[in-house]
Design a protein around this motif. Structure first.
Motif, PDB file in Angstrom:
ATOM      1  N   SER A 126      -6.383 -33.076 -40.238  1.00  0.00           N
ATOM      2  CA  SER A 126      -7.833 -32.888 -40.360  1.00  0.00           C
ATOM      3  C   SER A 126      -8.581 -33.168 -39.057  1.00  0.00           C
ATOM      4  CB  SER A 126      -8.391 -33.795 -41.465  1.00  0.00           C
ATOM      5  OG  SER A 126      -8.166 -35.160 -41.150  1.00  0.00           O
ATOM      6  N   ARG A 127      -7.863 -33.511 -38.000  1.00  0.00           N
ATOM      7  CA  ARG A 127      -8.531 -33.730 -36.719  1.00  0.00           C
ATOM      8  C   ARG A 127      -9.209 -32.438 -36.238  1.00  0.00           C
ATOM      9  NH1 ARG A 127      -4.031 -37.593 -33.619  1.00  0.00           N
ATOM     10  NH2 ARG A 127      -4.706 -39.556 -34.606  1.00  0.00           N
ATOM     11  N   GLU A 128     -10.090 -32.588 -35.291  1.00  0.00           N
ATOM     12  CA  GLU A 128     -11.016 -31.509 -34.960  1.00  0.00           C
ATOM     13  C   GLU A 128     -10.339 -30.207 -34.519  1.00  0.00           C
ATOM     14  OE1 GLU A 128     -13.145 -34.956 -35.660  1.00  0.00           O
ATOM     15  OE2 GLU A 128     -11.451 -34.729 -34.252  1.00  0.00           O
TER      16      GLU A 128
ATOM     17  N   GLY B 202      -9.815 -26.694 -36.954  1.00  0.00           N
ATOM     18  CA  GLY B 202     -10.690 -25.617 -36.513  1.00  0.00           C
ATOM     19  C   GLY B 202     -12.125 -26.012 -36.257  1.00  0.00           C
ATOM     20  N   GLN B 203     -12.425 -27.303 -36.300  1.00  0.00           N
ATOM     21  CA  GLN B 203     -13.794 -27.743 -36.035  1.00  0.00           C
ATOM     22  C   GLN B 203     -14.161 -27.586 -34.558  1.00  0.00           C
ATOM     23  OE1 GLN B 203     -14.852 -31.569 -38.071  1.00  0.00           O
ATOM     24  NE2 GLN B 203     -12.730 -31.475 -38.761  1.00  0.00           N
ATOM     25  N   LEU B 204     -13.154 -27.698 -33.690  1.00  0.00           N
ATOM     26  CA  LEU B 204     -13.333 -27.473 -32.262  1.00  0.00           C
ATOM     27  C   LEU B 204     -12.169 -26.610 -31.776  1.00  0.00           C
ATOM     28  CD1 LEU B 204     -14.305 -31.068 -31.037  1.00  0.00           C
ATOM     29  CD2 LEU B 204     -15.833 -29.099 -31.169  1.00  0.00           C
ATOM     30  N   SER B 205     -12.451 -25.743 -30.821  1.00  0.00           N
ATOM     31  CA  SER B 205     -11.385 -24.920 -30.251  1.00  0.00           C
ATOM     32  C   SER B 205     -10.765 -25.628 -29.045  1.00  0.00           C
ATOM     33  CB  SER B 205     -11.942 -23.573 -29.813  1.00  0.00           C
ATOM     34  OG  SER B 205     -12.789 -23.722 -28.674  1.00  0.00           O
TER      35      SER B 205
ATOM     36  N   LEU C 135     -21.995 -30.176 -32.498  1.00  0.00           N
ATOM     37  CA  LEU C 135     -20.986 -30.374 -31.460  1.00  0.00           C
ATOM     38  C   LEU C 135     -20.887 -31.817 -30.972  1.00  0.00           C
ATOM     39  CD1 LEU C 135     -21.142 -27.147 -29.263  1.00  0.00           C
ATOM     40  CD2 LEU C 135     -19.206 -27.972 -30.611  1.00  0.00           C
ATOM     41  N   PRO C 136     -22.010 -32.467 -30.618  1.00  0.00           N
ATOM     42  CA  PRO C 136     -21.880 -33.847 -30.141  1.00  0.00           C
ATOM     43  C   PRO C 136     -21.194 -34.767 -31.140  1.00  0.00           C
ATOM     44  CG  PRO C 136     -24.070 -32.988 -29.663  1.00  0.00           C
ATOM     45  CD  PRO C 136     -23.408 -31.996 -30.558  1.00  0.00           C
ATOM     46  N   VAL C 137     -21.487 -34.580 -32.416  1.00  0.00           N
ATOM     47  CA  VAL C 137     -20.867 -35.415 -33.445  1.00  0.00           C
ATOM     48  C   VAL C 137     -19.364 -35.164 -33.485  1.00  0.00           C
ATOM     49  CG1 VAL C 137     -20.763 -35.908 -35.920  1.00  0.00           C
ATOM     50  CG2 VAL C 137     -22.979 -35.501 -34.811  1.00  0.00           C
ATOM     51  N   ARG C 138     -18.977 -33.905 -33.376  1.00  0.00           N
ATOM     52  CA  ARG C 138     -17.551 -33.576 -33.429  1.00  0.00           C
ATOM     53  C   ARG C 138     -16.804 -34.071 -32.199  1.00  0.00           C
ATOM     54  NH1 ARG C 138     -17.429 -27.612 -36.411  1.00  0.00           N
ATOM     55  NH2 ARG C 138     -18.628 -28.307 -38.235  1.00  0.00           N
ATOM     56  N   PHE C 139     -17.441 -33.988 -31.048  1.00  0.00           N
ATOM     57  CA  PHE C 139     -16.799 -34.525 -29.847  1.00  0.00           C
ATOM     58  C   PHE C 139     -16.711 -36.046 -29.908  1.00  0.00           C
ATOM     59  CE2 PHE C 139     -17.891 -30.393 -27.749  1.00  0.00           C
ATOM     60  CZ  PHE C 139     -16.595 -30.065 -27.367  1.00  0.00           C
ATOM     61  N   ALA C 140     -17.726 -36.694 -30.476  1.00  0.00           N
ATOM     62  CA  ALA C 140     -17.678 -38.152 -30.627  1.00  0.00           C
ATOM     63  C   ALA C 140     -16.531 -38.556 -31.545  1.00  0.00           C
ATOM     64  CB  ALA C 140     -19.013 -38.671 -31.174  1.00  0.00           C
ATOM     65  N   ARG C 141     -16.328 -37.778 -32.610  1.00  0.00           N
ATOM     66  CA  ARG C 141     -15.194 -38.058 -33.493  1.00  0.00           C
ATOM     67  C   ARG C 141     -13.878 -37.756 -32.800  1.00  0.00           C
ATOM     68  NH1 ARG C 141     -18.084 -35.347 -37.902  1.00  0.00           N
ATOM     69  NH2 ARG C 141     -16.664 -33.587 -37.561  1.00  0.00           N
ATOM     70  N   LEU C 142     -13.857 -36.700 -32.012  1.00  0.00           N
ATOM     71  CA  LEU C 142     -12.638 -36.314 -31.298  1.00  0.00           C
ATOM     72  C   LEU C 142     -12.117 -37.456 -30.444  1.00  0.00           C
ATOM     73  CD1 LEU C 142     -10.828 -33.704 -30.348  1.00  0.00           C
ATOM     74  CD2 LEU C 142     -12.273 -33.865 -28.307  1.00  0.00           C
ATOM     75  N   VAL C 143     -12.992 -38.100 -29.708  1.00  0.00           N
ATOM     76  CA  VAL C 143     -12.564 -39.147 -28.776  1.00  0.00           C
ATOM     77  C   VAL C 143     -12.677 -40.539 -29.388  1.00  0.00           C
ATOM     78  CG1 VAL C 143     -13.198 -37.728 -26.797  1.00  0.00           C
ATOM     79  CG2 VAL C 143     -14.845 -39.390 -27.685  1.00  0.00           C
TER      80      VAL C 143
ATOM     81  N   VAL D 196     -12.484 -28.049 -26.033  1.00  0.00           N
ATOM     82  CA  VAL D 196     -11.992 -29.382 -25.672  1.00  0.00           C
ATOM     83  C   VAL D 196     -11.576 -29.424 -24.202  1.00  0.00           C
ATOM     84  CG1 VAL D 196     -10.271 -31.160 -26.176  1.00  0.00           C
ATOM     85  CG2 VAL D 196     -11.317 -29.866 -28.045  1.00  0.00           C
ATOM     86  N   TRP D 197     -10.986 -28.349 -23.692  1.00  0.00           N
ATOM     87  CA  TRP D 197     -10.659 -28.317 -22.261  1.00  0.00           C
ATOM     88  C   TRP D 197     -11.937 -28.407 -21.418  1.00  0.00           C
ATOM     89  CZ3 TRP D 197      -6.374 -29.783 -20.414  1.00  0.00           C
ATOM     90  CH2 TRP D 197      -5.149 -29.457 -21.006  1.00  0.00           C
ATOM     91  N   LEU D 198     -12.985 -27.739 -21.840  1.00  0.00           N
ATOM     92  CA  LEU D 198     -14.262 -27.834 -21.121  1.00  0.00           C
ATOM     93  C   LEU D 198     -14.810 -29.258 -21.193  1.00  0.00           C
ATOM     94  CD1 LEU D 198     -15.960 -24.474 -22.169  1.00  0.00           C
ATOM     95  CD2 LEU D 198     -15.052 -25.074 -19.900  1.00  0.00           C
ATOM     96  N   PHE D 199     -14.642 -29.886 -22.345  1.00  0.00           N
ATOM     97  CA  PHE D 199     -15.067 -31.279 -22.489  1.00  0.00           C
ATOM     98  C   PHE D 199     -14.265 -32.175 -21.548  1.00  0.00           C
ATOM     99  CE2 PHE D 199     -14.717 -35.474 -24.505  1.00  0.00           C
ATOM    100  CZ  PHE D 199     -16.059 -35.786 -24.696  1.00  0.00           C
TER     101      PHE D 199
END
Length: 285
Positions: free
Chosen positions: A77-79, A83-86, A6-14, A90-93
């Motif tokens: 291909s973004r998160e 489907g890498q993040l719901s 998860l942390p890696v995916r959120f780091a890529r997200l932002v 992301v709203w919780l993030f």
């Protein structure tokens, strides 16, 4: 999916590495407002506020634009679209990022506690603008231009005209390179009836707009130097920004966009870091 992913995916997200674009200019505002190095505590909380604010801005952009991103081959291909993040994750993030931002804000000058809704409103509005107007590039610049002004007011509680000029310089810089970034999606934007300056005025219009905005960046940085009576190190920084922006514009041409990635991602990170170095030298000597 493991929790460790998860942390890696959120780091890529932002795109956490792109914080380099905005964070140095927040430091520049904090350094120039009193022309001295701020306390470690102020620098720490400005950093936390910027990381929280930028994470919130990027996450909001991604979750609001999820459907559009899913239709665009470049961003499918973004998160969220992949489907890498719901969306719920992301709203919780977003809520967590807002909480981090507010905790930091409350450690700085009391006036910042009244001003924090302004950037947050800017973050929320920005993703929707491309649906109705090509002004979205300018809006993005204005929102990012709040970074040095935020650093300034966080230290002094004041916003003299020099802080507005500094914010304007960053706004023009960001809006200018966002015109280049929009060239990646000009065909998609037209097909989807999304608004951008390249889609409305063509590649040539985007280049003319970027040149104008980046010339304004240098002029406004010069105005800050005159207003604050800054020395040689600062002016070398302004000259470096002007030179690097020239290189950025020489890297790509309307008929040759092969080096667009280098112009956008590499040069803009270098510009903000180099200017910060010269400002540090200016206030420390």
């Amino acid at each position: 999916m493991t929790a460790a992913a998860l942390p890696v995916r959120f780091a890529r997200l932002v795109k956490i590495e792109h914080t380099l674009f905005a964070l140095p200019f927040a430091y520049v505002g904090a350094l120039l407002c009193e022309q001295q190095v701020p306390s470690a505590a102020n620098l720490f909380w400005i950093t936390i506020a910027m990381v929280g604010a930028r994470s919130l801005a990027m996450a909001l952009n991604r979750v609001i634009d999820a459907e559009i991103d899913g239709r665009n081959p470049r961003t499918a291909s973004r998160e969220i679209p992949s489907g890498q993040l719901s969306k719920v994750q992301v709203w919780l993030f977003c809520l967590l990022s807002l909480a981090v931002f507010l905790v930091a804000v409350w450690q700085l000058d009391p006036i910042v506690r009244l001003l924090w809704p302004i950037p947050v409103a800017g973050f929320v509005i920005y993703p929707y603008l491309k649906r109705v107007t090509w002004f979205s590039h300018i809006w993005l610049g204005i929102v990012d231009g709040l970074a040095p002004m935020g650093g300034w007011v966080a230290i002094t509680g004041k916003l003299p005209w020099e802080s507005w000029a500094l914010g304007g310089a960053v706004a023009c810089w960001v809006a200018g390179f966002d015109l280049f970034y929009a060239l990646f999606d000009v065909d998609f934007d037209r097909a989807q009836k999304l608004h951008s300056i390249p889609a409305r005025f063509g590649t040539g219009g985007a280049f003319h707009g970027a040149r104008f905005l980046h010339a304004a960046t240098v002029i406004l940085l010069g105005a800050v130097g005159i207003g604050l009576h800054l020395g040689i190190a600062y002016w070398l920084g302004v000259a470096s920004v002007a030179g690097l922006l020239l290189v950025e514009h020489l890297l790509i041409r309307p008929d040759d966009l092969r080096r667009l990635n280098a112009a956008f991602f590499t040069m803009n990170g270098v510009i903000s870091a180099v200017f910060l170095v010269f400002v540090v030298i200016e206030v420390a000597t």
